[in-house]
Enzyme design. Structure first.
Site, PDB file in Angstrom:
ATOM      1  CD  GLN A   1       5.874   0.585  14.884  1.00  0.00           C
ATOM      2  OE1 GLN A   1       6.873   0.331  15.806  1.00  0.00           O
ATOM      3  NE2 GLN A   1       5.722  -0.126  13.695  1.00  0.00           N
TER       4      GLN A   1
ATOM      5  CB  CYS B   1      17.704   0.916  -2.710  1.00  0.00           C
ATOM      6  SG  CYS B   1      18.530   1.299  -4.221  1.00  0.00           S
TER       7      CYS B   1
ATOM      8  CB  THR C   1     -15.698 -17.335  11.067  1.00  0.00           C
ATOM      9  OG1 THR C   1     -16.791 -17.662  10.489  1.00  0.00           O
ATOM     10  CG2 THR C   1     -15.525 -18.043  12.440  1.00  0.00           C
TER      11      THR C   1
ATOM     12  N   GLY D   1      -3.507  -4.057  12.049  1.00  0.00           N
ATOM     13  CA  GLY D   1      -3.495  -2.567  12.148  1.00  0.00           C
ATOM     14  C   GLY D   1      -3.882  -1.622  11.072  1.00  0.00           C
ATOM     15  CB  SER D   2      -3.458  -2.157   7.532  1.00  0.00           C
ATOM     16  OG  SER D   2      -2.092  -1.950   7.298  1.00  0.00           O
TER      17      SER D   2
ATOM     18  CG  ASN E   1       5.935   3.846  10.781  1.00  0.00           C
ATOM     19  OD1 ASN E   1       5.440   4.630  10.852  1.00  0.00           O
ATOM     20  ND2 ASN E   1       6.158   3.210   9.756  1.00  0.00           N
TER      21      ASN E   1
ATOM     22  CG  HIS F   1       2.726  -8.313  13.545  1.00  0.00           C
ATOM     23  ND1 HIS F   1       3.872  -7.947  12.843  1.00  0.00           N
ATOM     24  CD2 HIS F   1       1.780  -7.370  13.137  1.00  0.00           C
ATOM     25  CE1 HIS F   1       3.604  -7.047  12.115  1.00  0.00           C
ATOM     26  NE2 HIS F   1       2.434  -6.754  12.058  1.00  0.00           N
TER      27      HIS F   1
END
Lengths: 147, 397
Positions: free
Chosen positions: B179, B324, B237, B70-71, B151, B201
């Site tokens: 998403q 965090c 490829t 996706g990126s 997302n 994925h």
């Protein structure tokens, strides 16, 4: 064999899952708080001091796993110690006792050191005991929250 | 109990996808660019996969480009539109404040190259109003890029309406559907979408494989130079096994969208209602205009990472937008964009469930989160301050 990976050491996870000295002390001889909600962590330390010895210590922490573990370990390191020794507690000592922290979590140990120093300062102030200001660095000295 | 509730991060591969991949690792491993029959069999499979992916989203096969994910698809779509715009002196791009970083960081890069970027406000609901796009379009706008579904908070954007506005204004429209694909219906033709990114994925396909749909009217620029694969627009490829898995997973997911929503939405709502019973908690994002499997909450007085670690101890895999967990100092830009203050955004929890989940598991999540939030509040000085009135609550009880 599958290799186990965890960002935290077993010691950190142990102190996080089973934190020592959680709670508060009513009429504490010294109370110190470090951090703020915007940054996502606050630690509060309560001290009971008799004849210059830290006879009891409790903490409350709002923060991530390493913040809770750092507070827990820091309280263990000063419990039963004379005030003069507790004043020498460094964030490095807290980190080492926890078998290390990830680099971006080191500020949690800084916060623990600071909260304890603030509680000791509060004890000195309440009892009119003179002290050297340089022993107590201010929150602003830490770069964690600088935006 | 082991419950995987982080399907927005990644999903378990479906059996269908795995089985679709195996022959292309074991037997038909030829290079699709080779002339001999072993290569040509791989080529035939690749083109078959392209047709099936195209059919699943209402595109033509030649408008489908396989990428590494996706990126990459987001980067290529945006940079292509920017390059085309720049040639015509159009250097204005419209997007939203809560896009994925694959979009936002690409836009930042373009800003440094002299592009002007307008990021639309996403409101407390996390849903933009198509009128905002209409108002923001200028003479020099070369691209509108708005995600199909967020997302983190799962809110679904009015893609068809935005597409219509862009079509009328003659502006290229890209949507990051990472998403959304395989979770809600996509029809690029009917929705007037010029470019779309998806990632295998996220719908039970393999990692490392994505798709860029680019309408035949759009001129693509290369991110990767080299051989003539993918109509010369994406060298290297082809990852034939992953592409076969992608096509199988997308076909399977898109063929099952109605049953998926029918099963999952009541379970999602049960989870939302259960978590809402926790005092001083609030759902992030619109209640109904959201993905069937997305639940995202903020809890006052606690921090997200410690919540995740304790939920992990109880067998629940989830995620959070707390600083965090991101390794940065700021909490999620998505939660800040919908107006959550920092101190509340630190206490966020994202649960993204899949259709395999049961009511019992939902109830187990609710009771676990309730317990853990209660415990963390009991040791939180921030919570004690809220309780005794030293600080003010952001949410209602």
């Amino acid at each position: 064999m599958e290799k186990q990976y965890h960002m935290y050491s077993e010691k950190v996870m142990d102190h996080f899952r089973n934190p020592r000295n959680v709670g508060e002390i009513e009429n504490a001889d010294g109370v110190g708080e470090a951090g703020n909600p915007v940054c996502g962590d606050i630690m509060k330390i309560f001290l009971k001091i008799e004849n210059d010895i830290i006879t009891d210590v409790k903490f409350q922490t709002f923060g991530c796993g390493s913040a809770i573990a750092s507070s827990s370990m820091a309280t263990e390191l000063i419990k039963g110690k004379p005030v003069s020794e507790a004043l020498k507690l460094t964030n490095k000592a807290v980190t080492e006792a926890l078998d290390g922290l990830p680099a971006h979590k080191l500020h949690c140990s800084v916060l623990a050191e600071e909260a304890i120093k603030k509680a000791l300062k509060d004890y000195y102030d309440k009892n009119g005991i003179e002290y050297d200001e340089d022993l107590f660095p201010e929150c602003e000295d830490c770069e964690h929250c600088v935006r | 109990m082991e419950i995987y509730a982080d399907n927005a991060a990644t999903t378990k591969m479906s059996r269908t996808a795995i089985e679709a991949m195996l022959p292309y690792m074991e037997d038909i491993y030829g290079n699709p660019s080779s002339l001999y029959s072993a290569g040509q069999r791989a080529r035939a499979a690749l083109e078959d996969a392209r047709e099936r992916v195209a059919a699943a989203i209402g595109a033509e096969p030649r408008e489908i480009y396989f990428t590494s994910g996706g990126s990459e698809a987001d980067n290529q779509a945006i940079l292509s539109a920017a390059e085309a715009g720049e040639k015509k002196g159009k250097k204005h791009i419209i997007s939203t404040a809560f896009e994925h970083h694959a979009v936002l960081h690409t836009l930042k890069k373009l800003e440094k190259r002299g592009f002007e970027i307008t990021l639309l406000d996403v409101h407390e609901s996390g849903v933009i109003d198509p009128g905002q796009v209409k108002d923001a379009i200028r003479e020099d706008t070369c691209l509108v890029t708005v995600m199909s579904a967020n997302n983190e908070i799962g809110t679904i954007q009015p893609i068809s309406d935005i597409g219509k506005i862009c079509r009328e204004a003659g502006v290229t429209f890209h949507t990051d559907a990472v998403q959304a694909a395989g979770h809600i219906n996509i029809d690029v033709r009917a929705q007037n979408v010029d470019m779309l990114s998806l990632s295998a994925h996220k719908f039970h396909g393999p990692k490392g494989c994505g798709v860029l749909y680019a309408s035949k009217k759009v001129r693509l620029s290369n991110l990767i130079e080299g051989g003539a694969q993918e109509r010369g627009k994406r060298a290297g490829t082809e990852n034939v096994p992953a592409i076969m898995g992608t096509a199988a997973a997308l076909e399977e997911a898109c063929g099952n969208l109605e049953a998926y929503a029918e099963k999952l939405i009541p379970l999602r709502n049960r989870l939302i209602e259960g978590l809402e019973r926790i005092p001083y908690s609030e759902l992030n994002g619109d209640r109904t205009r959201r993905l069937p499997g997305n639940v995202n909450f903020c809890f006052e007085g606690i921090e997200g990472e410690s919540l995740l670690l304790l939920l992990d101890d109880r067998g629940i895999s989830a995620s959070s937008g707390s600083a965090c967990t991101s390794g940065s100092l700021d909490p999620s830009h998505v939660l800040l964009a919908i107006g959550r203050p920092h101190e509340v955004a630190h206490g966020s929890l994202r649960l993204t469930i899949d259709a395999g989940i049961t009511e019992e598991e939902i109830d187990y999540i609710v009771s676990s989160v309730t317990d853990v939030v209660g415990y963390l509040r009991s040791i939180s000085p921030f919570w004690h301050d809220l309780e005794c009135g030293k600080r003010e609550h952001v949410f209602k009880n």
